[in-house]
Write a protein that holds these residues in place. Structure first.
Motif, short mmCIF file in Angstrom:
data_model
loop_
_atom_site.label_atom_id
_atom_site.label_comp_id
_atom_site.label_asym_id
_atom_site.label_seq_id
_atom_site.Cartn_x
_atom_site.Cartn_y
_atom_site.Cartn_z
N LEU A 85 -7.72 1.72 30.72
CA LEU A 85 -8.18 2.15 29.40
C LEU A 85 -8.62 0.95 28.55
CD1 LEU A 85 -8.35 4.78 27.63
CD2 LEU A 85 -6.14 4.12 26.69
N LEU A 86 -7.86 -0.13 28.62
CA LEU A 86 -8.21 -1.33 27.87
C LEU A 86 -9.49 -1.97 28.39
CD1 LEU A 86 -4.76 -3.11 27.29
CD2 LEU A 86 -6.21 -1.97 25.60
N PHE A 89 -12.34 -0.01 27.19
CA PHE A 89 -12.50 -0.27 25.77
C PHE A 89 -13.23 -1.59 25.53
CE2 PHE A 89 -10.74 -1.59 21.57
CZ PHE A 89 -11.27 -0.53 20.83
N LEU A 90 -12.88 -2.62 26.30
CA LEU A 90 -13.55 -3.91 26.18
C LEU A 90 -15.04 -3.77 26.50
CD1 LEU A 90 -13.64 -7.02 25.93
CD2 LEU A 90 -12.97 -7.13 28.36
N SER A 91 -15.36 -3.02 27.54
CA SER A 91 -16.77 -2.81 27.90
C SER A 91 -17.55 -2.14 26.78
CB SER A 91 -16.86 -1.97 29.18
OG SER A 91 -16.16 -2.59 30.25
N LEU A 92 -16.93 -1.15 26.15
CA LEU A 92 -17.59 -0.45 25.05
C LEU A 92 -17.75 -1.35 23.82
CD1 LEU A 92 -15.93 3.08 25.21
CD2 LEU A 92 -18.35 2.56 25.56
N ILE A 93 -16.74 -2.16 23.54
CA ILE A 93 -16.81 -3.08 22.40
C ILE A 93 -17.96 -4.07 22.58
CG2 ILE A 93 -15.64 -5.03 21.30
CD1 ILE A 93 -14.72 -2.39 20.24
N ILE A 94 -18.08 -4.61 23.80
CA ILE A 94 -19.16 -5.56 24.08
C ILE A 94 -20.52 -4.89 23.85
CG2 ILE A 94 -20.32 -6.86 25.91
CD1 ILE A 94 -17.55 -7.45 27.08
N LYS A 95 -20.68 -3.68 24.38
CA LYS A 95 -21.96 -2.96 24.24
C LYS A 95 -22.21 -2.61 22.78
CE LYS A 95 -25.61 -1.25 26.11
NZ LYS A 95 -26.61 -2.14 26.74
N TYR A 96 -21.18 -2.22 22.06
CA TYR A 96 -21.35 -1.84 20.65
C TYR A 96 -21.82 -3.02 19.81
CZ TYR A 96 -20.11 -0.71 15.86
OH TYR A 96 -20.15 -0.53 14.50
N SER A 183 -3.13 -8.69 28.25
CA SER A 183 -3.20 -9.73 27.22
C SER A 183 -4.56 -10.42 27.21
CB SER A 183 -2.09 -10.76 27.44
OG SER A 183 -0.81 -10.15 27.33
N LEU A 184 -5.11 -10.67 28.40
CA LEU A 184 -6.44 -11.29 28.49
C LEU A 184 -7.50 -10.37 27.89
CD1 LEU A 184 -6.34 -12.91 32.06
CD2 LEU A 184 -6.33 -14.09 29.85
N ILE A 185 -7.40 -9.07 28.20
CA ILE A 185 -8.36 -8.11 27.66
C ILE A 185 -8.27 -8.09 26.14
CG2 ILE A 185 -8.96 -5.66 27.50
CD1 ILE A 185 -9.81 -6.87 30.11
#
Length: 238
Positions: A85-86, A89-96, A183-185
């Protein structure tokens, strides 16, 4: 101006205006995609916040959903689902943030095109420039603040809460692979968000950037409206 030069100038103006329309059309597509990703990201953010503060309830919901859609033979690893899930979420944040910055950087280019077309055609084209910012509604200013400031601030707060809850959950097992991965994510999300806020609020501390070369088109005199001509003695025929 000869007939051939007239024809070439009119063709250049036509191509340039088509470029303006295409650029605006692409911008609207970017905005629609950005908004769609924003809603998905917001949904995931709520899910992460809920899972972080109610791990047992979230685990039971995950078990029920997996059994309902896949079957009872699948072992549910909550830590794996949480990490997945994280990562999503990181992938979506980058694209956003990519789309948001792309949109913000397109507007100055559109303004430049409008200024050139206005000077060349003698017709005011200010759809995304002066006409847009004049009498700017207060509600749009609030919405812009939500996108550019409130949402990143909430994002940072949720990520910090998520990290503290995971730290509490794993405790002495902080060397656990899932905790390190998570934690890295979370760190990457914070870093990307901080970089976005740096640009959105401070334009990266106002670093000087070279402006793109202005495109000057020569328009036939009959297309240029009198109010756009500089009626000074220097421009009057001798």
């Amino acid at each position: 101006m000869s007939t051939g030069e007239n024809s070439r100038s009119e063709k250049s103006l036509e191509l340039y205006y088509d470029h303006y329309k295409d650029t605006f059309s692409y911008l609207r597509t970017y905005i629609a995609t950005r908004d769609r990703i924003f809603y998905i990201t917001l949904g995931l953010l709520i899910a992460i916040f809920f899972q972080s503060n109610n791990p047992d309830v979230a685990k039971n919901i995950s078990v029920v959903l997996v059994k309902k859609n896949i079957g009872d033979s699948i072992y549910i690893n909550v830590n794996f689902i949480n990490s997945l899930l994280l990562f999503a979420f990181l992938s979506l944040i980058i694209k956003y943030f990519q789309l948001t910055l792309l949109i913000e950087r397109q507007y100055p280019y559109l303004h430049t095109i409008e200024e050139e077309l206005t000077l060349s055609l003698g017709v005011k084209i200010t759809r995304e420039g002066k006409s847009y910012v004049e009498a700017y509604p207060f509600v749009l200013s609030v919405i812009h603040r939500i996108y550019s400031l409130l949402f990143p601030g909430v994002l940072v707060a949720v990520i910090i809460v998520k990290f503290l809850n995971e730290l509490k959950f794993f405790g002495n097992e902080w060397k656990n692979g899932y905790f390190i991965f998570d934690s890295l994510i979370l760190f990457f999300i914070l870093a990307i968000t901080a970089a976005y806020i740096s640009w959105a609020q401070f334009k990266d501390f106002q670093k000087p950037t070279a402006l793109p070369a202005s495109v000057v088109l020569e328009a036939p005199e009959e297309l240029v409206a009198p109010e756009f001509l500089d009626e000074t003695n220097d421009n009057k025929p001798v």
